[in-house]
Design a protein around this motif. Structure first.
Motif, PDB file in Angstrom:
ATOM      1  N   LYS A 183       0.797  -1.224   0.000  1.00 17.16           N
ATOM      2  CA  LYS A 183       0.000   0.000   0.000  1.00 17.16           C
ATOM      3  C   LYS A 183       0.828   1.273   0.000  1.00 17.16           C
ATOM      4  N   ALA A 184       2.137   1.160   0.134  1.00 15.74           N
ATOM      5  CA  ALA A 184       2.977   2.362   0.085  1.00 15.74           C
ATOM      6  C   ALA A 184       3.014   2.976  -1.313  1.00 15.74           C
ATOM      7  N   PHE A 185       2.643   2.190  -2.320  1.00 10.46           N
ATOM      8  CA  PHE A 185       2.723   2.656  -3.703  1.00 10.46           C
ATOM      9  C   PHE A 185       1.313   2.838  -4.257  1.00 10.46           C
ATOM     10  N   PRO A 186       0.802   4.051  -4.226  1.00  9.44           N
ATOM     11  CA  PRO A 186      -0.618   4.266  -4.497  1.00  9.44           C
ATOM     12  C   PRO A 186      -0.967   4.437  -5.971  1.00  9.44           C
ATOM     13  N   PHE A 187      -2.221   4.174  -6.271  1.00  2.00           N
ATOM     14  CA  PHE A 187      -2.817   4.625  -7.520  1.00  2.00           C
ATOM     15  C   PHE A 187      -2.847   6.144  -7.431  1.00  2.00           C
ATOM     16  N   CYS A 188      -2.267   6.824  -8.404  1.00  2.00           N
ATOM     17  CA  CYS A 188      -2.126   8.272  -8.253  1.00  2.00           C
ATOM     18  C   CYS A 188      -2.181   9.004  -9.583  1.00  2.00           C
ATOM     19  N   TYR A 189      -2.300  10.303  -9.464  1.00  2.00           N
ATOM     20  CA  TYR A 189      -2.303  11.231 -10.593  1.00  2.00           C
ATOM     21  C   TYR A 189      -1.180  12.214 -10.324  1.00  2.00           C
ATOM     22  N   GLU A 190      -0.134  12.159 -11.130  1.00  2.00           N
ATOM     23  CA  GLU A 190       1.036  13.005 -10.904  1.00  2.00           C
ATOM     24  C   GLU A 190       0.720  14.463 -11.238  1.00  2.00           C
ATOM     25  N   GLY A 191       1.041  15.348 -10.292  1.00  2.00           N
ATOM     26  CA  GLY A 191       0.830  16.764 -10.505  1.00  2.00           C
ATOM     27  C   GLY A 191       2.141  17.516 -10.584  1.00  2.00           C
ATOM     28  N   SER A 192       2.059  18.841 -10.628  1.00  2.00           N
ATOM     29  CA  SER A 192       3.265  19.673 -10.701  1.00  2.00           C
ATOM     30  C   SER A 192       3.257  20.806  -9.690  1.00  2.00           C
ATOM     31  N   SER A 193       2.214  20.860  -8.841  1.00  2.00           N
ATOM     32  CA  SER A 193       2.117  21.933  -7.847  1.00  2.00           C
ATOM     33  C   SER A 193       2.721  21.470  -6.523  1.00  2.00           C
ATOM     34  N   THR A 194       2.481  22.230  -5.474  1.00  2.00           N
ATOM     35  CA  THR A 194       2.991  21.867  -4.141  1.00  2.00           C
ATOM     36  C   THR A 194       1.869  21.350  -3.243  1.00  2.00           C
ATOM     37  N   THR A 195       0.758  20.932  -3.855  1.00  2.00           N
ATOM     38  CA  THR A 195      -0.395  20.417  -3.103  1.00  2.00           C
ATOM     39  C   THR A 195      -0.702  18.990  -3.532  1.00  2.00           C
ATOM     40  N   VAL A 196      -1.031  18.142  -2.590  1.00  2.00           N
ATOM     41  CA  VAL A 196      -1.483  16.793  -2.899  1.00  2.00           C
ATOM     42  C   VAL A 196      -2.891  16.609  -2.330  1.00  2.00           C
ATOM     43  N   HIS A 215     -17.166  21.843 -13.082  1.00  2.00           N
ATOM     44  CA  HIS A 215     -17.062  23.175 -12.490  1.00  2.00           C
ATOM     45  C   HIS A 215     -16.202  24.113 -13.327  1.00  2.00           C
ATOM     46  N   GLY A 216     -15.925  23.716 -14.570  1.00  2.00           N
ATOM     47  CA  GLY A 216     -15.249  24.591 -15.498  1.00  2.00           C
ATOM     48  C   GLY A 216     -13.765  24.781 -15.258  1.00  2.00           C
ATOM     49  N   ILE A 217     -13.153  23.851 -14.528  1.00  2.00           N
ATOM     50  CA  ILE A 217     -11.719  23.955 -14.249  1.00  2.00           C
ATOM     51  C   ILE A 217     -10.981  23.077 -15.249  1.00  2.00           C
ATOM     52  N   GLU A 218     -10.319  23.706 -16.209  1.00  2.00           N
ATOM     53  CA  GLU A 218      -9.668  22.971 -17.290  1.00  2.00           C
ATOM     54  C   GLU A 218      -8.236  22.582 -16.956  1.00  2.00           C
ATOM     55  N   SER A 219      -7.594  23.357 -16.106  1.00  2.00           N
ATOM     56  CA  SER A 219      -6.205  23.069 -15.755  1.00  2.00           C
ATOM     57  C   SER A 219      -6.109  22.751 -14.267  1.00  2.00           C
ATOM     58  N   PHE A 220      -5.653  21.558 -13.955  1.00  2.00           N
ATOM     59  CA  PHE A 220      -5.527  21.133 -12.561  1.00  2.00           C
ATOM     60  C   PHE A 220      -4.136  20.554 -12.366  1.00  2.00           C
ATOM     61  N   GLU A 221      -3.335  21.186 -11.531  1.00  2.00           N
ATOM     62  CA  GLU A 221      -1.924  20.829 -11.443  1.00  2.00           C
ATOM     63  C   GLU A 221      -1.553  20.118 -10.148  1.00  2.00           C
ATOM     64  N   HIS A 222      -2.517  19.838  -9.289  1.00  2.00           N
ATOM     65  CA  HIS A 222      -2.195  19.232  -8.001  1.00  2.00           C
ATOM     66  C   HIS A 222      -2.015  17.723  -8.105  1.00  2.00           C
ATOM     67  N   HIS A 223      -1.185  17.201  -7.248  1.00  2.00           N
ATOM     68  CA  HIS A 223      -1.008  15.762  -7.145  1.00  2.00           C
ATOM     69  C   HIS A 223      -2.273  15.150  -6.537  1.00  2.00           C
ATOM     70  N   MET A 224      -2.574  13.903  -6.903  1.00  2.00           N
ATOM     71  CA  MET A 224      -3.732  13.211  -6.348  1.00  2.00           C
ATOM     72  C   MET A 224      -3.344  11.761  -6.101  1.00  2.00           C
ATOM     73  N   LEU A 225      -3.761  11.220  -4.962  1.00  2.00           N
ATOM     74  CA  LEU A 225      -3.475   9.814  -4.700  1.00  2.00           C
ATOM     75  C   LEU A 225      -4.602   9.160  -3.932  1.00  2.00           C
ATOM     76  N   SER A 226      -4.711   7.860  -4.116  1.00  2.00           N
ATOM     77  CA  SER A 226      -5.700   7.050  -3.409  1.00  2.00           C
ATOM     78  C   SER A 226      -4.997   6.230  -2.335  1.00  2.00           C
ATOM     79  N   TYR A 308     -12.061  23.664  -5.375  1.00  2.00           N
ATOM     80  CA  TYR A 308     -11.323  22.699  -6.176  1.00  2.00           C
ATOM     81  C   TYR A 308      -9.945  23.197  -6.576  1.00  2.00           C
ATOM     82  N   GLU A 309      -9.802  24.499  -6.803  1.00  2.00           N
ATOM     83  CA  GLU A 309      -8.522  25.012  -7.264  1.00  2.00           C
ATOM     84  C   GLU A 309      -7.467  25.029  -6.170  1.00  2.00           C
ATOM     85  N   ILE A 310      -7.909  25.287  -4.937  1.00  2.00           N
ATOM     86  CA  ILE A 310      -6.993  25.330  -3.796  1.00  2.00           C
ATOM     87  C   ILE A 310      -5.839  26.291  -4.057  1.00  2.00           C
TER      88      ILE A 310
END
Length: 320
Positions: A183-196, A215-226, A308-310
């Motif tokens: 479980k240390a290696f998650p299903f994730c979406y790699e981002g480029s910002s400083t937020t996960v 919600h009309g947000i076309e560019s999302f740069e944050h990291h995401m993980l499950s 959503y933008e944070i």
């Protein structure tokens, strides 16, 4: 009135709550990194046995407060109760011998993706481009049982983790981790910002990406993980791999286990990271997505973009 020394008070507060709860006849169920006390609506004990939270009453604390709240005793009687227990009843449980992890093998692939695609898009409401993107990245495929397989990779892009979710929409559905998953290696979406952004399941993560489009947000740069649940092992590893991250957005389920996990994450990470929370309106973000798609017009459920933008400091900070 009986007076207790600081040593006695510390001794009372040092009692393991998990063992004490079992001794007085409470039934416990392991939920993530905590234990739920059955028939006590929202009462959870931390896995360390040192603290607790009763969400339906908005109270919590240590062993003394636990006895006061659960058993209806005053402070003096609560301390007396804890000091009177047999210490032999609270010896630590021996840990089972750890077994060496066997080889991790991904499930066999089906010769099609159609069941996974149909399930995620039609039944779960996830945008097709989101689904295709994870398929192209080799993070999602269909196994021989027509189930979804969500994959987590290590830094060398070797698969180390996989969770399986059946595509059944009727009858019993299966969900679980592949044998010897780490479980240390998650299903994730790699981002480029400083937020996960942290989710409990891959479907919630993919639902969130779809909601961004609504919600009309076309560019999302944050990291995401499950996380694959509510334990923080995946987050802990991901933060070490991405030292640039300084903000954690908790997008866990809107239920007792999710709330308790957020409390624990805040306590562990708040000194080094800024913690924020975006709770779904329903139980989770897939429920929110399906609500928008099937019951209401998009405009009626629009939230301010900042949720959503944070990108500003006006988001809801964790008031824990």
């Amino acid at each position: 009135m009986k007076r207790y020394t600081e040593i006695e008070i510390d001794e009372a507060n040092g009692i393991n709550l998990i063992a004490y709860a079992e001794q007085i006849g409470l039934t416990l169920k392991k939920v993530g990194n905590s234990y739920k006390v059955k028939k006590y609506g929202g009462l959870y004990i931390d896995a360390t046995g040192a603290k607790w939270n009763w969400f339906s009453r908005d109270v919590g604390g240590g062993p003394i407060q636990f006895v006061m709240e659960v058993e209806g005793k005053n402070w003096v009687d609560a301390v007396y109760t804890l000091l009177s227990v047999e210490k032999s009843d609270f010896t630590p449980r021996p840990k089972p011998l750890s077994k060496e992890r066997g080889p991790f093998v991904l499930p066999d692939k089906n010769d099609t993706y159609k069941h996974v695609i149909a399930y995620l898009i039609q039944s779960r409401g996830i945008d097709k481009e989101v689904v295709y993107d994870f398929i192209i990245q080799d993070k999602l495929y269909e196994n021989a049982h027509k189930s979804c397989v969500f994959i987590g990779y290590d830094e060398r892009h070797e698969a180390k983790y996989a969770s399986v979710r059946s595509t059944n929409t009727r009858g019993n559905s299966y969900r679980g981790d592949v044998k010897n998953s780490d479980k240390a290696f998650p299903f994730c979406y790699e981002g480029s910002s400083t937020t996960v952004c942290v989710f409990e399941s891959p479907i919630d993560l993919m639902s969130y990406l779809t909601l961004l489009q609504y919600h009309g947000i076309e560019s999302f740069e944050h990291h995401m993980l499950s996380l694959g649940g509510v334990a923080d092992r995946a987050l802990d590893y991901y933060l070490k791999q991405h030292p640039e991250i300084n903000r954690i957005m908790l997008c866990l389920d809107n239920d007792e286990a999710g709330h308790f996990a957020c409390q624990q994450f805040n306590e562990k990470y708040h000194e080094k990271y800024k913690l924020l929370r975006h709770s779904p309106t329903g139980k989770d973000f897939n429920e929110d997505l399906l609500m928008i798609k099937s019951n209401l017009q998009q405009s009626q459920l629009r939230e301010p973009k900042t949720y959503y933008e944070i990108e500003r400091d006006t988001e809801e900070e964790m008031g824990l």
